[in-house]
Design a protein around this motif. Structure first.
Motif, PDB file in Angstrom:
ATOM      1  N   VAL A  80       0.837  -1.212   0.000  1.00  8.38           N
ATOM      2  CA  VAL A  80       0.000   0.000   0.000  1.00  8.38           C
ATOM      3  C   VAL A  80       0.870   1.259   0.000  1.00  8.38           C
ATOM      4  CG1 VAL A  80      -1.793   1.241   1.298  1.00  8.38           C
ATOM      5  CG2 VAL A  80      -1.887  -1.226   1.118  1.00  8.38           C
ATOM      6  N   GLU A  81       2.083   1.161   0.537  1.00  5.24           N
ATOM      7  CA  GLU A  81       2.987   2.312   0.555  1.00  5.24           C
ATOM      8  C   GLU A  81       3.469   2.689  -0.840  1.00  5.24           C
ATOM      9  OE1 GLU A  81       6.127   1.424   3.274  1.00  5.24           O
ATOM     10  OE2 GLU A  81       4.884   1.861   5.028  1.00  5.24           O
ATOM     11  N   LYS A  82       3.338   1.800  -1.797  1.00  2.32           N
ATOM     12  CA  LYS A  82       3.783   2.067  -3.177  1.00  2.32           C
ATOM     13  C   LYS A  82       2.689   2.706  -4.033  1.00  2.32           C
ATOM     14  CE  LYS A  82       7.558  -0.311  -2.409  1.00  2.32           C
ATOM     15  NZ  LYS A  82       8.848   0.159  -2.264  1.00  2.32           N
ATOM     16  N   LEU A  83       1.521   2.946  -3.459  1.00  2.79           N
ATOM     17  CA  LEU A  83       0.400   3.540  -4.200  1.00  2.79           C
ATOM     18  C   LEU A  83       0.401   5.053  -4.069  1.00  2.79           C
ATOM     19  CD1 LEU A  83      -2.447   1.069  -3.155  1.00  2.79           C
ATOM     20  CD2 LEU A  83      -1.031   1.004  -5.211  1.00  2.79           C
ATOM     21  N   ARG A  84       0.120   5.729  -5.178  1.00  2.00           N
ATOM     22  CA  ARG A  84       0.046   7.200  -5.208  1.00  2.00           C
ATOM     23  C   ARG A  84      -1.176   7.622  -5.999  1.00  2.00           C
ATOM     24  NH1 ARG A  84       3.288   6.247  -1.977  1.00  2.00           N
ATOM     25  NH2 ARG A  84       5.455   6.836  -1.859  1.00  2.00           N
ATOM     26  N   PRO A  85      -1.871   8.669  -5.561  1.00  2.00           N
ATOM     27  CA  PRO A  85      -2.995   9.173  -6.364  1.00  2.00           C
ATOM     28  C   PRO A  85      -2.462   9.774  -7.667  1.00  2.00           C
ATOM     29  CG  PRO A  85      -2.669  10.535  -4.404  1.00  2.00           C
ATOM     30  CD  PRO A  85      -1.707   9.387  -4.312  1.00  2.00           C
ATOM     31  N   ASP A  86      -3.118   9.492  -8.777  1.00  2.00           N
ATOM     32  CA  ASP A  86      -2.710  10.008 -10.087  1.00  2.00           C
ATOM     33  C   ASP A  86      -3.722  11.084 -10.505  1.00  2.00           C
ATOM     34  OD1 ASP A  86      -1.785  10.484 -12.630  1.00  2.00           O
ATOM     35  OD2 ASP A  86      -1.403   8.360 -13.071  1.00  2.00           O
ATOM     36  N   ASN A  87      -3.507  12.283 -10.000  1.00  2.00           N
ATOM     37  CA  ASN A  87      -4.456  13.372 -10.236  1.00  2.00           C
ATOM     38  C   ASN A  87      -4.494  13.801 -11.695  1.00  2.00           C
ATOM     39  OD1 ASN A  87      -5.189  13.488  -7.497  1.00  2.00           O
ATOM     40  ND2 ASN A  87      -3.397  14.738  -7.035  1.00  2.00           N
TER      41      ASN A  87
END
Length: 180
Positions: free
Chosen positions: A70-77
């Motif tokens: 989960v730490e490797k996930l980023r929002p892609d705005n």
């Protein structure tokens, strides 16, 4: 528009394929990208896949994401903005539920005018002779209303002023007692 100044036509179907989540096959909602491999998913889909199924790899390319994926996930705005501009989110029209009060409103109180609150006092006859005690009581009552009265000697005395001085004196002595 390309570098040479020409426009490129792209079919919406092709864009829809690129802007869809590989897990649910629907348009991206809250686009979230894995920073190791740059695959993008709906936020809810990828979190559900990683947490509920306890997967430690990308669902598309099987890149290992470590012990806390989960730490490797980023929002892609940026990708979410492109998706929203080309395919606007459809808002469902929902009927608001009718609110029914559980308790009936309180009964309306009868409003009263100020005149109904005044106590009617019987008129005092001017022919009745007053004793000296009754005269003193009448003078005090008049003083509390600020009325000037004549004394037996015929001089005008401002009873209201005398009364006000007494009240000031009482107030000062009360303040002294409270302060000690």
């Amino acid at each position: 528009m390309t570098m040479s100044g020409h426009y490129v036509n792209i079919r919406k179907r092709q864009l829809k394929e690129r802007l869809s989540c590989p897990l649910c096959c629907k348009l991206l909602r809250e686009a979230t990208t894995i920073c190791e491999c740059l695959h993008t998913f709906c936020k809810e889909c990828i979190y559900q896949k990683l947490l509920d199924e306890e997967t430690y790899c990308c669902p598309v390319c099987d890149v290992y994401l470590g012990c806390v994926p989960v730490e490797k996930l980023r929002p892609d705005n940026n990708l979410q903005d492109v998706r929203t501009k080309i395919f606007p989110l459809k808002r469902r029209k929902m009927k608001a539920p009718e609110i029914v009060p559980l308790i009936s409103p309180p009964a309306r109180r009868k409003e009263r005018s100020l005149s109904s609150l005044v106590i009617n006092t019987p008129p005092v006859s001017s022919q009745v002779s007053l004793s000296s005690r009754t005269k003193a009581v009448a003078r005090k009552a008049a003083a509390s209303r600020g009325i000037v009265s004549k004394t037996n000697s015929g001089r005008d005395v401002d009873i209201a002023q005398d009364q006000s001085e007494r009240l000031d004196s009482l107030e000062r002595s009360r303040k002294q007692v409270v302060s000690h």
